[in-house]
Design an enzyme around this catalytic site. Structure first.
Site, PDB file in Angstrom:
ATOM      1  CD  GLU A   1      64.767  24.708  80.490  1.00 31.78           C
ATOM      2  OE1 GLU A   1      64.389  23.812  81.283  1.00 31.78           O
ATOM      3  OE2 GLU A   1      64.105  25.737  80.274  1.00 31.78           O
TER       4      GLU A   1
ATOM      5  CG  ASP B   1      59.228  19.195  86.998  1.00 34.26           C
ATOM      6  OD1 ASP B   1      60.325  18.619  87.053  1.00 34.26           O
ATOM      7  OD2 ASP B   1      58.949  20.068  86.152  1.00 34.26           O
TER       8      ASP B   1
ATOM      9  CB  SER C   1      56.149  24.427  82.628  1.00 32.02           C
ATOM     10  OG  SER C   1      55.760  23.114  82.272  1.00 32.02           O
TER      11      SER C   1
ATOM     12  CE  LYS D   1      61.803  17.991  84.501  1.00 31.31           C
ATOM     13  NZ  LYS D   1      62.132  19.318  85.097  1.00 31.31           N
TER      14      LYS D   1
HETATM   15  O1  KIV Z   1      58.458  22.113  83.850  1.00 27.76           O
HETATM   16  C1  KIV Z   1      58.686  21.727  82.694  1.00 27.76           C
HETATM   17  O2  KIV Z   1      57.810  21.731  81.842  1.00 27.76           O
HETATM   18  C2  KIV Z   1      60.057  21.277  82.402  1.00 27.76           C
HETATM   19  C3  KIV Z   1      60.577  21.130  81.019  1.00 27.76           C
HETATM   20  C4  KIV Z   1      61.822  20.358  80.911  1.00 27.76           C
HETATM   21  C5  KIV Z   1      59.743  21.034  79.858  1.00 27.76           C
HETATM   22  O3  KIV Z   1      60.794  21.053  83.311  1.00 27.76           O
END
Ligand code: KIV
Length: 281
Positions: free
Chosen positions: A186, A88, A50, A118
């Site tokens: 989500e 991420d 994000s 993630k």
């Molecule tokens: O990129 C992100 O901020 C997310 C969320 C789960 C908050 O993947």
């Protein structure tokens, strides 16, 4: 605390141990100062992709690169002491297959010092998650609305309504069975979040997925009112920092234009009079 008295950082097994217990508190952070604040109160700090929309003004997360994640990961690392730091994997860095995913996840871990990565996706990502988990890379899953697939979904829509619930249930089960130590859910209906949470042996972390999850995550700039292009229904604003910043910037601009700033207290004289805060006043 560890046996040696050092502050012990949260690990993926500590996260798993919280299943069904005290809710896990998670927020995103992209920079050292924000990471320091978040680290004092949260169990998990996510360097989310994000960051592309929130800090770089991109229209979606699709333009985020591995180098961007590494740079923000390194910045966050300097502010995190006790929380588990998760980074991420950005769009395009893992979907080709387990080897590509391992190569890029290993780079993320080695260059940022994060404790886990993630990955977005359900059944289709299970083999990749299994491959990473078996090679020392803890993986947090992410199912339901996966923003990197926004074009496939046709927008940021609620996932898993009606008959579609079975798809998300299968996704969550596949990811957990493959070895994910936690699964982000989500934008799914409350009843589905409850079913998934009851089904999985690992914690679910909800964002727009109700309090039935084992933990919650939000984008920190959303809950602080700093990122305001849109406000998803699932975000609670705990502050209006964007408005406060704008008010402060407008006041500064007025003061400069009307020559009220800088005033005598912000100006240096010819000869130093005293040392104030390490600086000659
Ligand atoms: O990129 C992100 O901020 C997310 C969320 C789960 C908050 O993947």
């Amino acid at each position: 605390m560890s046996a040696t008295g050092e502050l012990k950082a949260m690990t993926p097994p500590d996260v798993v141990a919280r299943k069904g217990g005290q809710p896990l508190v998670c927020l995103t952070a992209y920079t050292t100062p924000m990471a320091r604040l978040v680290d004092r109160h949260c169990d998990i700090v996510l360097v989310g992709d994000s960051v592309g929309m929130v800090l770089h003004g991109l229209p979606s997360t699709l333009g985020v690169t591995l180098d961007m994640m590494i740079m923000h990961g390194q910045s966050v690392r300097r502010g995190v002491g006790r929380a588990l730091m998760v980074v991420d994997m950005p769009f395009g860095s893992y979907e080709e297959g387990p080897e590509q995913a391992f190569r890029n996840a290993a780079r993320l871990m080695a260059e940022t010092g994060c404790g886990a990565v993630k990955i977005e996706g359900g059944e289709g990502m299970a083999a990749t998650i299994r491959f990473l988990a078996a090679r020392g890379i803890p993986v947090m899953g992410h199912v339901g609305l996966t923003p990197q697939a926004v074009n496939t979904f046709g927008g940021y829509k609620v996932q898993g309504r009606g008959d579609d619930a079975e798809r998300i249930l299968r996704d969550a089960a596949a990811v957990a069975e493959a070895g994910a130590f936690a699964v982000v859910l989500e934008k799914v209906p409350e009843a589905l979040a409850r079913r998934i949470t009851a089904n999985l042996a690992v914690p679910t972390i909800g964002i727009g997925a109700s309090s039935s999850c084992d933990g919650q995550i939000l984008v920190v700039d959303d809950m602080l009112g700093m990122f305001t292009p849109f406000q998803p229904k699932f975000v609670k604003r705990y502050a209006q920092l964007g408005e406060q910043a704008e008010t402060a910037i407008a006041a500064y601009a007025r003061d400069v234009r009307e020559r009220r700033f800088p005033s005598t207290e912000h100006v240096f004289g010819d000869a130093p009079k005293s040392i104030k805060g390490g600086e000659a006043a």
